[in-house]
Design a protein around this motif. Structure first.
Motif, mmCIF file in Angstrom:
data_model
loop_
_atom_site.group_PDB
_atom_site.id
_atom_site.type_symbol
_atom_site.label_atom_id
_atom_site.label_comp_id
_atom_site.label_asym_id
_atom_site.label_seq_id
_atom_site.Cartn_x
_atom_site.Cartn_y
_atom_site.Cartn_z
ATOM 1 N N THR A 73 0.834 -1.208 0.000
ATOM 2 C CA THR A 73 0.000 0.000 0.000
ATOM 3 C C THR A 73 0.861 1.248 0.000
ATOM 4 O OG1 THR A 73 -1.773 -1.162 1.174
ATOM 5 C CG2 THR A 73 -1.813 1.245 1.237
ATOM 6 N N LEU A 74 1.952 1.211 0.757
ATOM 7 C CA LEU A 74 2.890 2.341 0.757
ATOM 8 C C LEU A 74 3.484 2.543 -0.633
ATOM 9 C CD1 LEU A 74 4.494 4.512 2.246
ATOM 10 C CD2 LEU A 74 6.173 2.757 2.859
ATOM 11 N N LEU A 122 0.964 4.319 -2.615
ATOM 12 C CA LEU A 122 0.906 5.741 -2.274
ATOM 13 C C LEU A 122 2.054 6.515 -2.916
ATOM 14 C CD1 LEU A 122 -0.113 5.560 1.503
ATOM 15 C CD2 LEU A 122 -1.543 6.251 -0.433
ATOM 16 N N LEU A 175 1.101 7.029 -6.422
ATOM 17 C CA LEU A 175 0.104 8.094 -6.487
ATOM 18 C C LEU A 175 0.766 9.459 -6.314
ATOM 19 C CD1 LEU A 175 -2.822 9.068 -6.548
ATOM 20 C CD2 LEU A 175 -2.937 8.630 -4.085
#
Length: 267
Positions: free
Chosen positions: A204-205, A208, A211
């Motif tokens: 997930t990091l 991010l 993103l």
């Protein structure tokens, strides 16, 4: 006058007049469709439960994309299990072989979404409204609202992890019972929470960071030339490819963790 202002960038007065008359696909046009706003708006729709309340053709396309991943997951996981690159024919064959089971898993995930946004989230909101009915400090209201969406995000993350490991258990252990595969997934997640959650948070990091990179690189609604508009389009496609790569990385990493923990259980 408006045309001159539009050549210099986004004009809010023009947008208000446009949106007042826009219908169909044009009604979906707003400042959030450009740059990082498109991603953040999508995330907001996802976590608030408004994802299926949008323009129907876009919802249909999103559903087709979810169906594509349901089909492709079988071929990907089978390739990971065999540990060699598949041909196009074997990928399609393996995808079709597991489609029925994976579709049932997706149906259970859809049921989880329905329970979350149809029952759990409204109950939480009613409870917060009751406790905060006389609260005048906006900071406290903000903290509780943030906590509500954090709970929703945790539920969605748990649903995603359980779904992925259920698919993996179905492929690795050749399970035909989806309920037994889901119990196997739950046993893995509850038995090794640090490994499972740690991997999920790491990926997930990474998402991010992807993103953030897109947010820095992607221009907003200030393009005045065709090269600028094409640049925005190309950057958006690169980001989509990056998201597909990241989703594949999720499956591959979780598959390796499942197989490692499975070998540990056997020993």
């Amino acid at each position: 006058v408006v045309a001159e202002r539009m050549t210099k960038g986004y004009d809010d007065i023009w947008f208000k007049e446009f949106s007042a008359e826009a219908q169909g696909l044009a009604s979906t046009f707003d400042p959030t469709v450009t740059g990082i706003g498109a991603i953040l708006s999508s995330f907001d729709d996802h976590i608030s439960g408004r994802l299926f309340m949008k323009y129907l053709p876009i919802v249909a396309l999103a559903s087709l994309y979810a169906l594509f991943w349901t089909v492709a997951s079988g071929g990907l996981l089978r390739a990971f299990h065999k540990n060699y690159p598949p041909t196009f024919a074997t990928f399609i064959s393996d995808s079709g072989f597991f489609f029925g089971r994976f579709f049932r898993i997706s149906a259970l995930v859809a049921l989880g979404y329905a329970l979350l946004f149809g029952i759990l989230k409204p109950e939480i909101e009613d409870l917060l409204d009751y406790f905060l009915r006389e609260e005048i400090d906006e900071r406290i209201v903000f903290v509780f609202t943030l906590g509500k969406y954090l709970l929703v995000a945790l539920f969605l993350a748990a649903l995603s992890m359980i779904s992925d490991y259920t698919k993996i258990a179905t492929v690795v252990e050749n399970r035909y019972s989806i309920l037994l595969a889901m119990l196997r997934s739950l046993r893995l997640c509850l038995g090794k929470p640090l490994r499972v959650v740690g991997l999920y948070l790491t990926l997930t990091l990474l998402g991010l960071l992807l993103l953030l990179a897109y947010g820095v690189a992607a221009p907003g609604a200030h393009q005045q030339t065709w090269p600028g508009i094409l640049l925005v389009l190309v950057l958006g496609q690169f980001y989509i490819v990056g998201r597909v790569w990241l989703r594949t990385l999720y499956l591959g990493s979780q598959f390796e963790l499942f197989r490692e923990l499975q070998d540990t259980d056997v020993r």
